[in-house]
Scaffold this motif. Structure first.
Motif, PDB file in Angstrom:
ATOM      1  N   SER A 261       4.375   5.502  -5.529  1.00 57.35           N
ATOM      2  CA  SER A 261       4.442   5.477  -6.990  1.00 57.35           C
ATOM      3  C   SER A 261       3.340   6.337  -7.592  1.00 57.35           C
ATOM      4  O   SER A 261       3.553   7.016  -8.610  1.00 57.35           O
ATOM      5  CB  SER A 261       4.353   4.044  -7.516  1.00 57.35           C
ATOM      6  N   GLY A 262       2.174   6.328  -6.959  1.00 58.56           N
ATOM      7  CA  GLY A 262       1.084   7.181  -7.438  1.00 58.56           C
ATOM      8  C   GLY A 262       1.462   8.650  -7.405  1.00 58.56           C
ATOM      9  O   GLY A 262       1.240   9.390  -8.376  1.00 58.56           O
TER      10      GLY A 262
ATOM     11  N   ARG B 230       0.931  -4.881  -6.565  1.00 57.54           N
ATOM     12  CA  ARG B 230       1.054  -3.425  -6.375  1.00 57.54           C
ATOM     13  C   ARG B 230       1.261  -2.697  -7.695  1.00 57.54           C
ATOM     14  O   ARG B 230       0.611  -1.695  -7.996  1.00 57.54           O
ATOM     15  CB  ARG B 230       2.206  -3.146  -5.413  1.00 57.54           C
ATOM     16  N   TYR B 231       2.173  -3.202  -8.521  1.00 61.49           N
ATOM     17  CA  TYR B 231       2.487  -2.526  -9.784  1.00 61.49           C
ATOM     18  C   TYR B 231       1.297  -2.539 -10.734  1.00 61.49           C
ATOM     19  O   TYR B 231       0.913  -1.508 -11.301  1.00 61.49           O
ATOM     20  CB  TYR B 231       3.697  -3.213 -10.435  1.00 61.49           C
TER      21      TYR B 231
ATOM     22  N   THR C  74       0.831  -1.209   0.000  1.00 61.37           N
ATOM     23  CA  THR C  74       0.000   0.000   0.000  1.00 61.37           C
ATOM     24  C   THR C  74       0.864   1.257   0.000  1.00 61.37           C
ATOM     25  O   THR C  74       0.583   2.229  -0.733  1.00 61.37           O
ATOM     26  CB  THR C  74      -0.936   0.003   1.229  1.00 61.37           C
TER      27      THR C  74
ATOM     28  N   TYR D  61       2.294   1.700  -3.419  1.00 63.59           N
ATOM     29  CA  TYR D  61       1.256   2.211  -4.329  1.00 63.59           C
ATOM     30  C   TYR D  61       1.087   3.717  -4.158  1.00 63.59           C
ATOM     31  O   TYR D  61       1.018   4.464  -5.153  1.00 63.59           O
ATOM     32  CB  TYR D  61      -0.065   1.473  -4.064  1.00 63.59           C
TER      33      TYR D  61
ATOM     34  N   ALA E 180       7.072   3.872 -10.148  1.00 65.84           N
ATOM     35  CA  ALA E 180       5.808   3.632 -10.852  1.00 65.84           C
ATOM     36  C   ALA E 180       5.996   2.917 -12.182  1.00 65.84           C
ATOM     37  O   ALA E 180       5.047   2.315 -12.699  1.00 65.84           O
ATOM     38  CB  ALA E 180       5.076   4.954 -11.079  1.00 65.84           C
TER      39      ALA E 180
ATOM     40  N   THR F 267      -1.521  -0.231  -9.606  1.00 69.11           N
ATOM     41  CA  THR F 267      -1.184   1.165  -9.869  1.00 69.11           C
ATOM     42  C   THR F 267      -1.380   1.508 -11.336  1.00 69.11           C
ATOM     43  O   THR F 267      -1.912   2.569 -11.671  1.00 69.11           O
ATOM     44  CB  THR F 267       0.273   1.447  -9.450  1.00 69.11           C
TER      45      THR F 267
END
Length: 375
Positions: free
Chosen positions: A86-87, A228-229, A80, A83, A120, A232
């Protein structure tokens, strides 16, 4: 948020994948003054990307299963956090800071955002921002990399599974990118992207859970990295697809982008898309006055509070009210017709001086102080 190491903000996975020599001409003229005759554009699939996306989504589904059945609690928290980071590398970095120049940042914040952006894995900032500027200038035309008029699937992921339309390449060459080309930090990221990206996006997210809290390699790879990747990526893709197709258009009813609450929640505040395409230089990308569905605005405001972000551009209520009355669809609490020219963000050559004069710029800093702080 999408994988890409070519010339698409979330695009094809290897640089220079699309060669102009491979693309047939789109128009031929039959004579002076005659209407151009359109040659059909043949879609060329990129099977490497298609197979990679199949693996990514299969691995992500398995990762989601492991997250609730086998992975340690800390691994879910770690995924999390990654995420969110990277967001922000996309939303606060590549998007609001570099593509739209809606605020400025000192070197420490720019460094953080470059690291987050590399995490990301949606291509280096320079090409992401270039294609995003093209998207705004030529939204919903053949020059739009993820033209929503070609349907949900194409604008969501299909555009990454085929070679670009020739218009995307042609119009991309006309976008001024001198500001980003002069940024040494961005040029460093671009030069070493193929070394930095695997380390930051895949290696460290997998290794840290194993050595820090005893997670298994399988759970670390499929939960913290693959799930996760891929999650995203899909949150970013929804901005290109769902937020260009479904929702209200209170600011400009003549464009596709819409206000979409669900996308805004998943994409850290990027779903208020009718507002964003109407006022692309606003660092908030929304009119909202709170942070419940706009975490990126809270992120930028925090760094503005400590002096790392400055010159935040936003739109006064009087300017919003005028635009709502002129072009809105009637869904805004305030409430006829002229389509304002498309611009990619602050300092676009087509941006009206009136809009610049009316805009609010907060946390201003003089040039001398800026140079001193950034040394």
């Amino acid at each position: 948020m999408a994988p890409n190491i070519t010339s698409a903000p979330t695009g094809v996975l290897f640089e220079n994948d699309t060669l102009e020599a491979d693309i047939p001409p789109v128009e031929t003229f039959n004579g002076v003054g005659k209407k151009p005759e359109q040659k059909p554009f043949k879609v060329k699939l990129v099977w490497r990307n298609i197979l990679l996306f199949v693996y990514l989504h299969a691995a992500a589904l398995y990762g989601a299963y492991l997250m609730v059945t086998a992975a340690r609690f800390y691994t879910g928290i770690w995924a999390t956090i990654l995420y969110m980071c990277s967001g922000f590398g996309i939303t606060a970095g590549a998007h609001r800071l570099w593509a739209h120049r809606s605020y400025k940042a000192n070197f420490p914040l720019r460094l953080i955002l470059v690291v987050f952006n590399t995490l990301a894995f949606e291509n280096h900032v320079y090409e992401w921002a270039r294609d995003h500027r093209v998207h705004h200038k030529y939204s919903e035309t053949n020059a739009d990399p993820h033209n929503a008029k070609r349907g949900f699937f194409f604008s969501h992921i299909g555009w990454l599974c085929c070679k670009k339309h020739p218009d995307v390449l042609e119009k991309g060459k006309g976008i001024d990118m001198s500001d980003l080309a002069a940024d040494k930090l961005l040029m460093f990221q671009k030069k070493y992207y193929l070394l930095l990206m695997p380390l930051i996006c895949f290696f460290l997210p997998t290794v840290i859970p194993v050595y820090c809290w005893g997670e298994s390699w399988k759970n670390a790879w499929f939960v913290a990295t693959m799930f996760r990747y891929t999650f995203t990526l899909n949150m970013t893709w929804l901005v290109n697809s769902a937020a260009h197709l479904w929702g209200q258009r209170p600011y400009d009813q003549f464009i596709n982008p819409s206000e979409n609450l669900g996308v805004s929640v998943g994409a850290l505040g990027e779903g208020w898309h009718n507002y964003h395409h109407t006022f692309p230089w606003d660092y908030k990308t929304a009119e909202l006055g709170n942070y419940r569905t706009n975490f990126t605005t809270a992120f930028i405001d925090f760094f503005a509070m400590i002096g790392w972000a400055y010159d935040l551009k936003t739109v006064p209520m009087s300017m919003i009210a005028k635009r709502v009355k002129r072009t809105g669809d009637g869904s805004h609490p305030h409430h006829h017709h002229s389509h304002e020219g498309d611009v990619w963000g602050w300092d676009d050559k087509d941006m009206k001086q009136e809009d610049k004069d009316d805009a609010l710029v907060t946390h201003k800093r003089d040039a001398a102080a800026t140079a001193a702080k950034d040394k």
